[in-house]
Every structure is written in structure tokens, then in C-alpha cells.
Design a protein around this motif. Structure first.
Motif, PDB file in Angstrom:
ATOM      1  N   VAL A  63     -19.970 -35.078  19.652  1.00  0.00           N
ATOM      2  CA  VAL A  63     -19.546 -35.069  21.248  1.00  0.00           C
ATOM      3  C   VAL A  63     -20.660 -35.161  22.380  1.00  0.00           C
ATOM      4  CG1 VAL A  63     -17.467 -34.168  20.685  1.00  0.00           C
ATOM      5  CG2 VAL A  63     -19.313 -32.814  21.516  1.00  0.00           C
ATOM      6  N   ILE A  64     -20.336 -35.700  23.344  1.00  0.00           N
ATOM      7  CA  ILE A  64     -21.103 -35.725  24.784  1.00  0.00           C
ATOM      8  C   ILE A  64     -20.430 -34.613  25.648  1.00  0.00           C
ATOM      9  CG2 ILE A  64     -22.064 -37.005  26.637  1.00  0.00           C
ATOM     10  CD1 ILE A  64     -23.075 -38.212  23.840  1.00  0.00           C
ATOM     11  N   LYS A  65     -21.194 -33.740  25.872  1.00  0.00           N
ATOM     12  CA  LYS A  65     -20.827 -32.835  26.994  1.00  0.00           C
ATOM     13  C   LYS A  65     -20.967 -33.506  28.535  1.00  0.00           C
ATOM     14  CE  LYS A  65     -22.682 -29.291  24.802  1.00  0.00           C
ATOM     15  NZ  LYS A  65     -23.187 -27.859  24.541  1.00  0.00           N
ATOM     16  N   GLY A  66     -19.969 -33.077  29.308  1.00  0.00           N
ATOM     17  CA  GLY A  66     -20.265 -33.629  30.683  1.00  0.00           C
ATOM     18  C   GLY A  66     -19.295 -33.106  31.617  1.00  0.00           C
ATOM     19  N   LYS A  67     -19.519 -33.646  32.862  1.00  0.00           N
ATOM     20  CA  LYS A  67     -18.582 -33.329  34.026  1.00  0.00           C
ATOM     21  C   LYS A  67     -17.766 -34.561  34.476  1.00  0.00           C
ATOM     22  CE  LYS A  67     -18.642 -31.238  38.540  1.00  0.00           C
ATOM     23  NZ  LYS A  67     -19.240 -30.728  39.706  1.00  0.00           N
ATOM     24  N   LYS A  68     -16.464 -34.362  34.357  1.00  0.00           N
ATOM     25  CA  LYS A  68     -15.809 -35.451  34.968  1.00  0.00           C
ATOM     26  C   LYS A  68     -15.906 -35.862  36.557  1.00  0.00           C
ATOM     27  CE  LYS A  68     -12.778 -36.644  31.544  1.00  0.00           C
ATOM     28  NZ  LYS A  68     -13.020 -38.142  30.967  1.00  0.00           N
ATOM     29  N   THR A  69     -15.757 -37.195  36.873  1.00  0.00           N
ATOM     30  CA  THR A  69     -15.902 -37.508  38.119  1.00  0.00           C
ATOM     31  C   THR A  69     -14.823 -36.801  39.109  1.00  0.00           C
ATOM     32  OG1 THR A  69     -14.684 -39.667  37.951  1.00  0.00           O
ATOM     33  CG2 THR A  69     -17.371 -39.585  37.708  1.00  0.00           C
ATOM     34  N   GLU A  70     -14.883 -36.956  40.438  1.00  0.00           N
ATOM     35  CA  GLU A  70     -13.707 -36.480  41.184  1.00  0.00           C
ATOM     36  C   GLU A  70     -12.584 -37.393  40.876  1.00  0.00           C
ATOM     37  OE1 GLU A  70     -13.533 -34.207  43.659  1.00  0.00           O
ATOM     38  OE2 GLU A  70     -15.353 -33.326  42.523  1.00  0.00           O
ATOM     39  N   LYS A  71     -12.617 -38.591  40.644  1.00  0.00           N
ATOM     40  CA  LYS A  71     -11.446 -39.496  40.347  1.00  0.00           C
ATOM     41  C   LYS A  71     -10.770 -39.067  38.999  1.00  0.00           C
ATOM     42  CE  LYS A  71     -10.082 -44.342  39.223  1.00  0.00           C
ATOM     43  NZ  LYS A  71     -10.706 -45.586  39.047  1.00  0.00           N
ATOM     44  N   GLU A  72     -11.650 -38.726  37.917  1.00  0.00           N
ATOM     45  CA  GLU A  72     -11.067 -38.246  36.741  1.00  0.00           C
ATOM     46  C   GLU A  72     -10.864 -36.916  36.435  1.00  0.00           C
ATOM     47  OE1 GLU A  72     -10.572 -40.569  34.430  1.00  0.00           O
ATOM     48  OE2 GLU A  72     -11.192 -42.202  35.774  1.00  0.00           O
ATOM     49  N   LYS A  73     -11.190 -36.119  37.499  1.00  0.00           N
ATOM     50  CA  LYS A  73     -10.790 -34.638  37.234  1.00  0.00           C
ATOM     51  C   LYS A  73      -9.404 -34.384  37.321  1.00  0.00           C
ATOM     52  CE  LYS A  73     -11.186 -32.857  41.928  1.00  0.00           C
ATOM     53  NZ  LYS A  73     -11.720 -31.705  42.754  1.00  0.00           N
ATOM     54  N   PHE A  74      -9.186 -33.174  36.738  1.00  0.00           N
ATOM     55  CA  PHE A  74      -7.806 -32.525  36.329  1.00  0.00           C
ATOM     56  C   PHE A  74      -7.034 -32.476  37.885  1.00  0.00           C
ATOM     57  CE2 PHE A  74      -4.556 -29.202  35.873  1.00  0.00           C
ATOM     58  CZ  PHE A  74      -3.966 -29.757  34.884  1.00  0.00           C
ATOM     59  N   ALA A  75      -5.942 -32.683  38.142  1.00  0.00           N
ATOM     60  CA  ALA A  75      -5.239 -32.591  39.519  1.00  0.00           C
ATOM     61  C   ALA A  75      -5.050 -30.985  39.879  1.00  0.00           C
ATOM     62  CB  ALA A  75      -3.753 -33.121  39.371  1.00  0.00           C
ATOM     63  N   GLY A  76      -5.644 -30.614  40.969  1.00  0.00           N
ATOM     64  CA  GLY A  76      -5.460 -29.364  41.342  1.00  0.00           C
ATOM     65  C   GLY A  76      -6.989 -28.619  41.224  1.00  0.00           C
TER      66      GLY A  76
END
Length: 479
Positions: free
Chosen positions: A198-211
Motif C-alpha cells: 500500500v501507499i500511505k498518505g493524506k487525501k486532498t481537501e476535495k477527496e476527504k471524508f465529509a465533515g
């Protein structure tokens, strides 16, 4: 022998049609069946046994970090759901509603949970009063319902099984620490147990979970070059706490809002196992997750002593902690071999009258089909060695495949050409602007999979707009 070939012929080759190959495998290996409710599936014993192993291994790891299991209702009152506006908007198109109880209309609509943030917040608002009540580190194993338009077994269904962890902490630092801890736990589980890199990382603002304040992800690459989000961990900050008034008195007797996290992994990981490791003969299951690790196939089983020897070998392997069964059915050996391969059982053990006379068995690996002649006296030890080697090599092969299908692009034309012509991950620099993300989605139907923790400076410019770059991003088309 014609029947043996037919069993595999009924699987479309992945090179011809990957989507049909996938459907053929889940059906022929009897992992699922379709139901009269569109988009919902029956998970059959062979499929559910894999989920039980996933559940058992994850649950053990969770509890080692202090997690406790709970169970909350599947219904959420509309008024409770409306308390967190961003969250509601994120899930609105997928929510299923209950409007009647029997023949009577309900006074308030009930949502069938798409996720349980609001329920946990309601619980925490009643449970948490003092700093002594913290942290709360809960998890529940349950099903959720999301009214998806396009469905595919395991990967996207209207009802699916998962675990959802929900925690509450006194400080932002503690919440962030738990968020990353759970992401690392998922990554270790995928690599050590499922043999999926796996690749570990952070989602962009657009792709992050609602809330969420921040969403972290592990991304894996399927055999066809599409990405699969394999587990997520969200830091909610104090946003939900403020919406639901979850406060506690600190050591100075001052009121503070809690900081929350949430993290989940689902039955889509069974889909990942199929698409990362499977071949044109069916499933290939990594030994550590396989419900049956070895199958003994007696050759000429009607001959004297053959079944008795098979039973002794089964007992020997079970005593060594190997999950084993003996196929005593009256099917031909060739059919049994094909069936074992279809179901992805890691090793088969062939033993007939001549083998017994020579005090040996033939052990065949499912992944490479390599045959090894093993003394019956050492069968348990040798089978375990083969299983360990197979587990390690399956991860190495999957990692090599991912790396061979990970590309670099430093200008937009080569970026688009790579996405369109070479399925896989594309590493490229990004300025951080939503407009550039939207343009990529519009032009090549790819998304920012994650901003990896392991950053590389590929160039100084954003691959889309040419402005100064801020982060390196993994891009790709995804399930």
C-alpha cells in the motif's frame, strides 16, 4: 478431464475482459450470489470465511491498541443526522430512508445508517463529562447501506460489511496520534496478512471524508492498473463535538470540546484480494488469510490404506496449526485439482498408493504451481515452510507489479498520455489548487489518490498549471 478444463474455461481471461473475469471468479469460486434486491449480495460460506479471518485478525490488532467493541442501532433519526450539515450533504445522495413502521407513517423519517458518526456523537454527548471519561476508543462491526447507482460484488454494493472505529480524545494531538496509529495498523495488516502493498498518505481537501478535518488513506493497485482505496482514517478535530455539544471539564475545571477520529475497513478487501492475486484459473489466496491453507487429495482413494493415510496426514497438519481439509469426494483427481485452484487454496497435497509406499507426498503451490516431493514424516514442517515462502513471495510479486506500473510525469501532455495509455499510478507534482484536480478529473477521469507521506521532489512546477508545486501526488483511475 473435459469437465476439469470446463471448470476453468468458464472463467473469462483477465487479458480479454478484466471486469468479466472478476465477476466469473466471484461466482465460480462461490464467494457470492446475487439476490432479488438489486445491488445487494449473498456472501456465501467461502466468501464469508475470508471475511471472518479478516475480522478476527483486525479485531485482535485493534484490541492490542486498547479498542473496545460496541454495537449501535442501524437507524438514525433525521433530526440527529441534520446536526452535522457537511456530513449530511456528503452522504445525501446515498441515504436510504424508512418512512413507515408497519402500516403507520413515522412521525420522523429514519435513515438506515450509511455510517455512524452521528450515533456515536449522540452516545458520547451522554457518556463524556469529565477528562476522567477520556479517551473513548470504540469500534463496531456491522453492515451499512449506501444506495449506490453502479454496483459490483465486494467493491461497491448497496449493503456491505465493515468495521467503523470512533474515538474521542481530550486533545488535538491525541486524536491525530490515534488517526495515524490506525492507518499504520491497516497498512501493516494489508502487507503482512493480505500480501497487498500500500501507499500511505493524506487525501486532498476535495477527496476527504465529509465533515473531517483530515482524511488519511492506504491506496493499493489492482492487477488491471486501477487503484483501490483500501482503508481510511479520519481526524474530525472538534467539528462534530461542537455540532453535538460533546464537552468535558478538564483538570482546571474548564469546559473543553473533545477531539474525535473515525477509521474503517470493509468487505471490499475481499475484492482487493481477488484483483491483486487472482489469475485465469481463479482465486489465489495468501496463506495467512486463506480459510483452508492446504487440501489433501487422495489419489486412487478406493485402494486400501489411501484414505486412512490421508486422515493421519490431516491430523498431523492440524496439530501443527495448519488449516487443512481432505477432499474425499468421488470426483476425479483432475477435477479436484482444478477446483482447488479455482478456490485459491494455497497448497494441495497429492498422495496415492505409490507415494505411500515411498513414504512421500507431492506438495503443489497454488501461485507458482511448483511441485515438491516431501517425506510424510516431515510433511507438517515442510508445508508450513512452503506457506511462509508463498506469503512472502506473493507480497514481493504484488509490490513488483505496483512499482512496474507506477510512472512519473512532469508535464501535462505526458501526464494525460500516461493515464490514458499506461494503467497504474502516476506520480506528479501539484500546486494544491482544486481547479487543477477538477481539470484532471474532467480530462482523463483520474483522481488524486493521495498525497504520500514519503514525498519526492519531481519538479518545481504543478503538472497541470505550471505554477509552483507544493506536494507530490499519486494520481490514478480507481474503483
Amino acid at each position: 478431464m473435459a469437465k476439469d478444463k470446463k471448470l476453468v474455461k468458464e472463467i473469462t481471461s483477465m487479458e480479454e475482459d478484466f471486469a468479466q473475469w472478476y465477476t466469473d471468479v466471484v461466482k465460480k469460486a462461490e464467494l457470492i450470489d446475487y439476490t432479488s434486491v438489486k445491488g445487494c449480495m449473498v456472501i456465501k460460506p467461502a466468501g464469508y470465511a475470508i471475511w471472518e479471518n479478516i475480522q478476527h485478525e483486525l479485531d485482535r490488532r485493534f484490541k492490542e491498541t486498547g479498542v473496545e467493541n460496541v454495537y449501535l442501532p442501524m437507524f438514525i433519526p433525521e433530526s440527529l443526522l441534520q446536526k452535522e450539515k457537511d456530513h449530511v450533504e456528503g452522504f445525501a445522495p446515498e441515504v436510504a430512508w424508512v418512512t413507515h413502521g408497519g402500516l403507520e407513517p413515522l412521525q420522523e423519517r429514519l435513515c438506515v445508517r450509511p455510517t455512524s458518526e452521528t450515533l456515536f456523537c449522540d452516545l458520547y454527548s451522554k457518556e463524556i463529562h469529565s477528562h476522567r471519561d477520556l479517551p473513548k476508543v470504540y469500534n463496531q462491526w456491522c453492515s451499512v447501506v449506501r444506495w449506490e447507482k453502479t454496483t459490483r460484488p465486494f467493491l461497491r454494493s448497496r449493503e456491505f460489511l465493515w468495521q467503523e472505529g470512533h474515538t474521542a480524545h481530550a486533545t488535538a494531538e491525541e486524536a491525530e496520534e490515534r488517526t495515524i496509529q490506525m492507518l499504520n495498523l491497516y497498512a501493516d495488516f494489508c502487507e503482512e496478512v493480505l500480501a497487498i502493498p500500500v501507499i500511505k498518505g493524506k487525501k486532498t481537501e476535495k477527496e476527504k471524508f465529509a465533515g473531517a478535518e483530515a482524511t488519511y488513506t492506504i491506496e493499493s493497485l489492482m492487477h488491471d492498473g486501477k487503484a483501490l482505496q483500501s482503508g481510511t482514517s479520519h481526524n474530525f478535530g472538534d467539528g462534530f463535538a461542537k455540532a453535538f455539544d460533546i464537552q468535558y471539564t478538564d483538570k482546571e475545571n474548564k469546559l473543553q470540546y473533545v477531539h474525535q477520529t473515525s477509521w474503517g475497513m470493509t468487505t471490499r478487501m475481499i475484492g482487493a484480494l481477488i484483483m491483486v492475486h487472482g489469475d485465469n484459473s481463479g482465486l489465489v489466496l495468501p496463506p495467512r488469510i486463506a480459510p483452508v491453507q492446504a487440501v489433501i487429495i487422495p489419489i486412487q482413494q478406493r485402494k486400501e490404506g489411501v484414505l486412512e493415510t490421508a486422515e493421519k496426514l490431516e491430523a498431523q497438519l492440524k496439530a501443527a496449526g495448519i488449516r487443512v481439509k481432505t477432499d474425499k469426494t468421488d470426483k476425479s483427481p483432475g477435477f479436484k485439482f482444478a477446483e482447488q485452484e479455482m478456490r485459491g487454496i494455497p497448497v494441495r497435497i497429492e498422495c496415492g498408493p505409490k507415494d505411500i509406499e515411498a513414504n512421500q507426498a507431492v506438495v503443489v503451490r497454488r501461485d507458482t504451481r511448483e511441485k515438491t516431493i516431501v517425506s510424510l514424516d516431515e510433511l507438517d514442517k515442510k508445508v508450513q515452510e512452503i506457506l511462509d515462502i508463498m506469503q512472502k513471495e506473493m507480497l514481493e510479486r504484488a509490490r513488483a507489479h505496483r512499482d512496474a506500473h507506477t510512472y512519473v510525469a512532469t508535464d501535462y501532455e505526458s501526464f494525460k498520455k500516461t493515464i490514458n495509455e499506461k494503467p497504474g499510478f502516476v506520480k506528479a507534482m501539484w500546486c494544491g489548487c482544486r481547479e487543477c484536480e477538477d481539470k484532471v478529473k474532467e480530462d482523463v477521469q483520474a483522481t488524486a489518490r493521495c498525497i504520500p507521506f514519503a514525498q519526492e521532489n519531481l519538479s518545481d512546477k504543478c503538472v497541470v498549471c505550471g505554477k509552483p508545486a507544493k506536494k507530490m501526488v499519486y494520481w490514478g483511475r480507481a474503483y
